[in-house]
Design an enzyme around this catalytic site. Structure first.
Site, PDB file in Angstrom:
ATOM      1  N   CYS A  64      32.928 -39.253 -21.740  1.00 48.08           N
ATOM      2  CA  CYS A  64      31.777 -38.409 -22.073  1.00 48.08           C
ATOM      3  C   CYS A  64      31.003 -38.919 -23.283  1.00 48.08           C
ATOM      4  CB  CYS A  64      32.231 -36.980 -22.333  1.00 48.08           C
ATOM      5  SG  CYS A  64      33.233 -36.367 -21.010  1.00 48.08           S
ATOM      6  N   THR A 120      33.827 -27.773 -20.106  1.00 48.13           N
ATOM      7  CA  THR A 120      32.547 -27.755 -20.827  1.00 48.13           C
ATOM      8  C   THR A 120      32.033 -26.320 -20.902  1.00 48.13           C
ATOM      9  OG1 THR A 120      32.022 -30.004 -20.158  1.00 48.13           O
ATOM     10  CG2 THR A 120      30.154 -28.603 -20.777  1.00 48.13           C
ATOM     11  N   SER A 180      40.681 -27.406 -17.931  1.00 41.53           N
ATOM     12  CA  SER A 180      39.963 -27.796 -16.724  1.00 41.53           C
ATOM     13  C   SER A 180      40.932 -28.361 -15.683  1.00 41.53           C
ATOM     14  CB  SER A 180      38.964 -28.878 -17.142  1.00 41.53           C
ATOM     15  OG  SER A 180      38.075 -29.156 -16.125  1.00 41.53           O
ATOM     16  N   ALA A 181      40.764 -27.955 -14.426  1.00 42.24           N
ATOM     17  CA  ALA A 181      41.736 -28.352 -13.392  1.00 42.24           C
ATOM     18  C   ALA A 181      41.730 -29.847 -13.081  1.00 42.24           C
ATOM     19  CB  ALA A 181      41.456 -27.572 -12.101  1.00 42.24           C
ATOM     20  N   HIS A 182      40.568 -30.491 -13.242  1.00 46.43           N
ATOM     21  CA  HIS A 182      40.523 -31.892 -12.786  1.00 46.43           C
ATOM     22  C   HIS A 182      41.278 -32.846 -13.712  1.00 46.43           C
ATOM     23  CE1 HIS A 182      37.351 -33.872 -15.361  1.00 46.43           C
ATOM     24  NE2 HIS A 182      36.914 -32.639 -15.502  1.00 46.43           N
ATOM     25  N   GLN A 218      42.916 -31.778 -22.797  1.00 39.08           N
ATOM     26  CA  GLN A 218      43.785 -32.957 -22.674  1.00 39.08           C
ATOM     27  C   GLN A 218      45.259 -32.582 -22.855  1.00 39.08           C
ATOM     28  OE1 GLN A 218      43.086 -35.949 -21.662  1.00 39.08           O
ATOM     29  NE2 GLN A 218      40.854 -35.882 -21.685  1.00 39.08           N
ATOM     30  N   THR A 244      29.612 -15.010  -8.242  1.00 42.93           N
ATOM     31  CA  THR A 244      30.675 -14.843  -7.246  1.00 42.93           C
ATOM     32  C   THR A 244      31.850 -15.748  -7.583  1.00 42.93           C
ATOM     33  OG1 THR A 244      28.993 -14.411  -5.581  1.00 42.93           O
ATOM     34  CG2 THR A 244      31.193 -14.987  -4.768  1.00 42.93           C
TER      35      THR A 244
HETATM   36  N1  PMP Z   1      37.288 -31.326 -23.574  1.00 43.12           N
HETATM   37  C1  PMP Z   1      37.987 -32.471 -23.506  1.00 43.12           C
HETATM   38  C2  PMP Z   1      38.963 -32.786 -24.604  1.00 43.12           C
HETATM   39  C3  PMP Z   1      37.813 -33.356 -22.433  1.00 43.12           C
HETATM   40  O1  PMP Z   1      38.521 -34.480 -22.369  1.00 43.12           O
HETATM   41  C4  PMP Z   1      36.885 -33.013 -21.417  1.00 43.12           C
HETATM   42  C5  PMP Z   1      36.666 -33.911 -20.221  1.00 43.12           C
HETATM   43  N2  PMP Z   1      36.394 -35.238 -20.536  1.00 43.12           N
HETATM   44  C6  PMP Z   1      36.163 -31.815 -21.541  1.00 43.12           C
HETATM   45  C7  PMP Z   1      36.401 -30.998 -22.617  1.00 43.12           C
HETATM   46  C8  PMP Z   1      35.149 -31.407 -20.508  1.00 43.12           C
HETATM   47  O2  PMP Z   1      35.781 -30.995 -19.355  1.00 43.12           O
HETATM   48  P1  PMP Z   1      35.007 -30.765 -17.979  1.00 43.12           P
HETATM   49  O3  PMP Z   1      34.827 -32.125 -17.382  1.00 43.12           O
HETATM   50  O4  PMP Z   1      35.911 -29.907 -17.173  1.00 43.12           O
HETATM   51  O5  PMP Z   1      33.721 -30.089 -18.281  1.00 43.12           O
END
Ligand code: PMP
Length: 372
Positions: free
Chosen positions: A320, A70, A196-198, A178, A234
């Site tokens: 989301c 994000t 994003s790492a998660h 993705q 930081t």
């Molecule tokens: N872009 C896409 C295509 C996503 O699937 C997501 C997470 N659902 C995000 C951005 C946002 O990622 P984050 O949760 O790391 O902010």
């Protein structure tokens, strides 16, 4: 528990958690500190940046660490638009972007930028002729995600790059959240890349924006010294280190894991079609990790909630989006309100087992029968 919502987030890999834990114990210094511990922490961050560049073949990019995709999208879009606004204010995007892209672009539109949203064809791909026609002298930015999170549509990156190459004044941002860790991707020709790492078995709270070195940005988070002039604060050294470990693991045994997911997808589709009469696969050509189905006559949130009560976790729409039962994305590709009201996303991983799919199919069958 059966977890089939891997596109919303992934469970952190135990090796990543261990690495994070050990790193925190050993290198807890502020990497801006000039004592030895600070310097060695800084060195670890530098090595992680090099590792990321190696894995993604991204030597010509700066690795900017953020709190997640994000923030990466915010920095790429707002940061670039504000730094380039005196050259032009026209931006082109796709209708299949994540809310962190669309909401930034809506915000920019309110600030006087002009945003064109491309049409898509019946296969979910952007209309490439229209795309090239829309590019103008004052077009500064194109933002197109490689993979859509809800349907798993993969855009034709090669063709998009070819078009952008013919218009060198245009900067190309792609939300690869993705895609990175799930697919092998040729990043060349893309100026700004978010991830994003998660999403690849790393930790929440850490993401990356890759910045091609010729691209300048206006920082969104101003502040203290960091690894980048474009993002203050930081550096989250342990999270950064853990992201590097997660990325490395994501591409380890990649072909084996990918093949397994492909076979699981085939099995999932076959079992659902065998056991449930009224089922619709909403996007046949999706990447194997993302599978979107509709069950006409039964609303998606009913399916999701009933499965959740049985500790089976899938999602209706992407995590989301809004929480009521109607998927704008599914409507776009199927042109059917009925399918858009009853769609669910089942996202698979190499960690998924066949017997989990068996239980899922059995439970969906019960829910559909109960609600018809
Ligand atoms: N872009 C896409 C295509 C996503 O699937 C997501 C997470 N659902 C995000 C951005 C946002 O990622 P984050 O949760 O790391 O902010």
């Amino acid at each position: 528990m059966i977890y089939l919502d891997y596109s919303a987030t992934t469970p952190p890999n135990i090796e990543v958690l261990d690495a994070y834990h050990k790193f925190n114990q050993e290198f807890f210094a502020n990497s801006n500190s000039s004592h030895e511990l600070g310097l060695s922490t800084r060195q670890k961050i530098k090595e992680t940046g090099e590792l990321i560049q190696d894995i993604l073949d991204a030597k010509s990019y700066e690795v900017i660490y953020t709190s997640g995709a994000t923030e990466s999208n915010n920095l790429a879009l707002k940061g670039f638009a504000f730094s380039k606004q005196y050259f032009g204010k026209h931006i082109i995007t796709s209708p299949y972007e994540h809310s962190s892209v669309t909401s930034c672009l809506n915000y920019l539109a309110k600030q006087g930028f002009e945003v064109d949203v491309l049409s898509i064809d019946e296969t979910g791909k952007i209309d490439l002729d229209e795309f090239e026609e829309l590019i103008r002298k004052d077009t500064i930015l194109v933002s197109i995600a490689l993979i859509n999170a809800e349907l798993g549509i993969r855009q034709d990156l090669v063709k998009i790059k070819e078009i952008i190459k013919r218009h060198p004044h245009v900067t190309f941002h792609s939300d690869m959240t993705q895609a990175i860790g799930k697919l092998r991707i040729d990043l060349s020709g893309i100026d700004l890349i978010s991830f994003s790492a998660h999403k690849f078995y790393g930790l929440k709270g850490i993401g990356v924006l890759l910045r091609k070195r010729k691209i300048t940005l206006e920082p969104v988070v101003h502040g203290g010294k960091s690894t980048s002039i474009y993002r203050g604060g930081t550096p989250a050294a342990p999270l950064i280190y853990a992201l590097g470990v997660a990325l490395e693991l994501a591409y380890k045994d990649f072909d084996i894991k990918h093949k397994k997911i492909q076979l699981l997808r085939e099995y999932l589709i076959a079992e659902l079609q065998k056991n449930i009469k009224n089922i619709h696969l909403n996007y046949e050509q999706s990447i194997p990790q993302i599978n979107n189905f509709s069950f006409p006559g039964v609303e998606s949130n009913i399916i999701q909630e009933s499965l959740s009560k049985k500790h089976i976790y899938i999602s209706s729409q992407s995590a989301c989006s809004s929480d009521f039962s109607f998927s704008v994305t599914v409507k776009k590709i199927t042109n059917s309100n009925e399918l858009a009201k009853s769609s669910i996303r089942i996202s698979l991983s190499h960690l998924t087992e066949k017997n989990e799919i068996d239980v899922l199919v059995k439970e969906i069958k019960v829910i559909i029968n109960e609600n018809h």
